[in-house]
Design a protein around this motif. Sequence first.
Motif, PDB file in Angstrom:
ATOM      1  N   VAL A  34       0.844  -1.199   0.000  1.00 13.04           N
ATOM      2  CA  VAL A  34       0.000   0.000   0.000  1.00 13.04           C
ATOM      3  C   VAL A  34       0.884   1.255   0.000  1.00 13.04           C
ATOM      4  N   LYS A  35       1.962   1.228   0.784  1.00 15.43           N
ATOM      5  CA  LYS A  35       2.875   2.381   0.810  1.00 15.43           C
ATOM      6  C   LYS A  35       3.539   2.570  -0.545  1.00 15.43           C
ATOM      7  N   ASN A  36       3.893   1.467  -1.205  1.00 14.06           N
ATOM      8  CA  ASN A  36       4.459   1.565  -2.556  1.00 14.06           C
ATOM      9  C   ASN A  36       3.435   2.158  -3.524  1.00 14.06           C
ATOM     10  N   LYS A  37       2.179   1.778  -3.353  1.00  8.29           N
ATOM     11  CA  LYS A  37       1.102   2.316  -4.195  1.00  8.29           C
ATOM     12  C   LYS A  37       0.975   3.824  -3.957  1.00  8.29           C
ATOM     13  N   ASP A  49      -7.985   1.737  -4.384  1.00 10.35           N
ATOM     14  CA  ASP A  49      -6.568   1.478  -4.645  1.00 10.35           C
ATOM     15  C   ASP A  49      -6.041   0.388  -3.712  1.00 10.35           C
ATOM     16  N   VAL A  50      -6.485   0.418  -2.451  1.00  9.03           N
ATOM     17  CA  VAL A  50      -6.074  -0.594  -1.480  1.00  9.03           C
ATOM     18  C   VAL A  50      -6.652  -1.954  -1.882  1.00  9.03           C
ATOM     19  N   VAL A  51      -7.894  -1.953  -2.381  1.00  2.00           N
ATOM     20  CA  VAL A  51      -8.502  -3.208  -2.851  1.00  2.00           C
ATOM     21  C   VAL A  51      -7.701  -3.768  -4.023  1.00  2.00           C
ATOM     22  N   ASP A  52      -7.221  -2.901  -4.922  1.00  2.00           N
ATOM     23  CA  ASP A  52      -6.369  -3.360  -6.024  1.00  2.00           C
ATOM     24  C   ASP A  52      -5.104  -4.035  -5.493  1.00  2.00           C
ATOM     25  N   VAL A  53      -4.504  -3.441  -4.468  1.00  2.00           N
ATOM     26  CA  VAL A  53      -3.306  -4.023  -3.855  1.00  2.00           C
ATOM     27  C   VAL A  53      -3.647  -5.397  -3.265  1.00  2.00           C
ATOM     28  N   LEU A  54      -4.788  -5.484  -2.584  1.00  2.00           N
ATOM     29  CA  LEU A  54      -5.208  -6.766  -1.998  1.00  2.00           C
ATOM     30  C   LEU A  54      -5.432  -7.810  -3.085  1.00  2.00           C
ATOM     31  N   ARG A  55      -6.096  -7.416  -4.165  1.00  2.00           N
ATOM     32  CA  ARG A  55      -6.360  -8.362  -5.260  1.00  2.00           C
ATOM     33  C   ARG A  55      -5.066  -8.882  -5.877  1.00  2.00           C
ATOM     34  N   LYS A  56      -4.078  -8.016  -6.021  1.00  2.00           N
ATOM     35  CA  LYS A  56      -2.787  -8.451  -6.564  1.00  2.00           C
ATOM     36  C   LYS A  56      -2.115  -9.442  -5.617  1.00  2.00           C
ATOM     37  N   GLY A  57      -2.210  -9.179  -4.317  1.00  2.00           N
ATOM     38  CA  GLY A  57      -1.659 -10.104  -3.331  1.00  2.00           C
ATOM     39  C   GLY A  57      -2.364 -11.446  -3.367  1.00  2.00           C
TER      40      GLY A  57
END
Length: 145
Positions: A34-37, A49-57
Amino acid sequence: MSDLADRLQQDLNDARKAQDKALVLVLGTVLSDVKNKRIELRRDPADEDVVDVLRKGIKRRRESIDMYDKGNRPELAAKERTELEVLERYLPPAVSDDELRAAVRAAIAGGAANIGAVMGRVMPLFKGRVDGSAINAMAKAELAK
């Protein structure tokens, strides 16, 4: 920060207090992403945006599970499954098949005659709530009728 990122941070703090090393590792990794995002966006990430990070994980963990299963490493696959379950708890509620089917049919009725046009109309409606492959499969099935 977004509400979801704040919730992740609070859960990380709680996991640290409880000395749950596995949960600390998963949440710490996600918050690092999330910090990188945030750096990439040059602003605080919104919930989507956080959901996108979660989906990638989640996607990375699914790929790892598949590789570990093929490589006959059940202990590593189990660890990844546990992490996957943790991340899925933070996703917004899933969209029902009926709701998705109705949106795909509406896009087709609105003149979308090929898969790209249907995806272009339906994806923005469900961004962050449905995997693109599910929309794609539904669109192919509806276009084939």
